[in-house]
Design a protein around this motif. Structure first.
Motif, PDB file in Angstrom:
ATOM      1  N   VAL A  58       0.841  -1.199   0.000  1.00  0.00           N
ATOM      2  CA  VAL A  58       0.000   0.000   0.000  1.00  0.00           C
ATOM      3  C   VAL A  58       0.876   1.250   0.000  1.00  0.00           C
ATOM      4  CG1 VAL A  58      -1.701   1.328   1.309  1.00  0.00           C
ATOM      5  CG2 VAL A  58      -1.950  -1.149   1.084  1.00  0.00           C
ATOM      6  N   LEU A 137      -3.903  -2.386  -6.549  1.00  0.00           N
ATOM      7  CA  LEU A 137      -3.637  -1.092  -5.925  1.00  0.00           C
ATOM      8  C   LEU A 137      -3.341  -0.005  -6.945  1.00  0.00           C
ATOM      9  CD1 LEU A 137      -1.526  -2.244  -2.840  1.00  0.00           C
ATOM     10  CD2 LEU A 137      -3.862  -1.372  -2.833  1.00  0.00           C
ATOM     11  N   SER A 141      -5.357   3.304  -6.951  1.00  0.00           N
ATOM     12  CA  SER A 141      -4.630   4.569  -6.856  1.00  0.00           C
ATOM     13  C   SER A 141      -5.083   5.536  -7.940  1.00  0.00           C
ATOM     14  CB  SER A 141      -3.125   4.310  -6.975  1.00  0.00           C
ATOM     15  OG  SER A 141      -2.398   5.511  -6.993  1.00  0.00           O
ATOM     16  N   MET A 154      -8.077   5.425  -0.905  1.00  0.00           N
ATOM     17  CA  MET A 154      -7.324   4.266  -1.399  1.00  0.00           C
ATOM     18  C   MET A 154      -7.382   3.114  -0.404  1.00  0.00           C
ATOM     19  SD  MET A 154      -3.451   4.013  -2.827  1.00  0.00           S
ATOM     20  CE  MET A 154      -2.817   2.405  -3.309  1.00  0.00           C
ATOM     21  N   GLY A 158      -9.129  -0.237  -1.377  1.00  0.00           N
ATOM     22  CA  GLY A 158      -8.140  -1.268  -1.665  1.00  0.00           C
ATOM     23  C   GLY A 158      -8.279  -2.531  -0.837  1.00  0.00           C
TER      24      GLY A 158
END
Length: 213
Positions: A58, A137, A141, A154, A158
């Motif tokens: 992340v 991701l 993003s 996010m 995510g």
């Protein structure tokens, strides 16, 4: 991809920070299990490894689109197709996460011991996990970069998307810890590969609409 590699090289403090994050987290885990000689039981070893890798992913991927200014994105719009942008971002983040995951795995094995009995299966699982984290991701993003409070968005978007992938990754790595043969995890590995391909295909199809927004 070349542009991202050059930016990463110029901003080496960010890469060193990610490596420091992985190293310090592994060391904290070692201190937590120092009463048992620094070696956690196999289920805890497995869970801690994926927690470290998830949060490292992340932090590493979040800046993919969030660091791009609107002016730079407009400049890209005049140069390349949106499909090229998203595929390049996914490929770059996959290579970055694969290197980070392998470095973290080596340090993890060195400090917390090696309970893995089927090492090739575990490494293959880590490689598929890095690709899956990178593709998922990267798309998230790109979505979060279009909204305010993008870092929070996010995380909110995510983690739910990665839960099915995490369950499969943990299952396969548990089989590798137990020393089961490749055939016992074949269906899970194929499912992981299919999930990665689906995410890449969805990114390829949907990103042009996000690009124009």
């Amino acid at each position: 991809m070349i542009k991202d590699f050059r930016l990463e090289w110029r901003q080496r403090a960010a890469l060193n920070g990610m490596l420091l994050y992985v190293g310090s987290t592994v060391f904290v885990c070692y201190l937590s299990f120092s009463v048992r000689g620094g070696i956690p039981p196999a289920p805890a070893w497995n869970a801690l490894f994926w927690i470290i890798l998830l949060f490292s992913a992340v932090n590493a991927v979040a800046k993919g689109f969030l660091q791009e200014s609107r002016g730079r994105m407009l400049y890209y719009y005049t140069l390349v197709r949106p499909q090229a942008v998203i595929l390049a971002k996914i490929a770059y983040n996959a290579l970055l996460l694969l290197g980070l995951a392998l470095a973290g795995l080596g340090l993890y094995l060195l400090i917390l011991g090696n309970p893995v009995q089927n090492v090739p299966l575990f490494v293959a699982n880590v490689a598929l996990g890095a690709l899956g984290f990178a593709s998922t991701l990267t798309l998230v993003s790109g979505i979060a970069a279009k909204a305010s409070n993008s870092n929070t968005l996010m995380a909110v978007l995510g983690f739910p998307l990665m839960i099915p992938m995490l369950l499969l990754l943990i299952k396969v790595s548990k089989n590798a810890l137990d020393g089961l043969e490749f055939e016992a995890s074949q269906s899970s590995l194929l499912t992981l590969l299919a999930l990665n391909m689906i995410v890449v295909a969805v990114s390829y199809v949907l990103f042009p609409f996000l690009w124009r927004s």
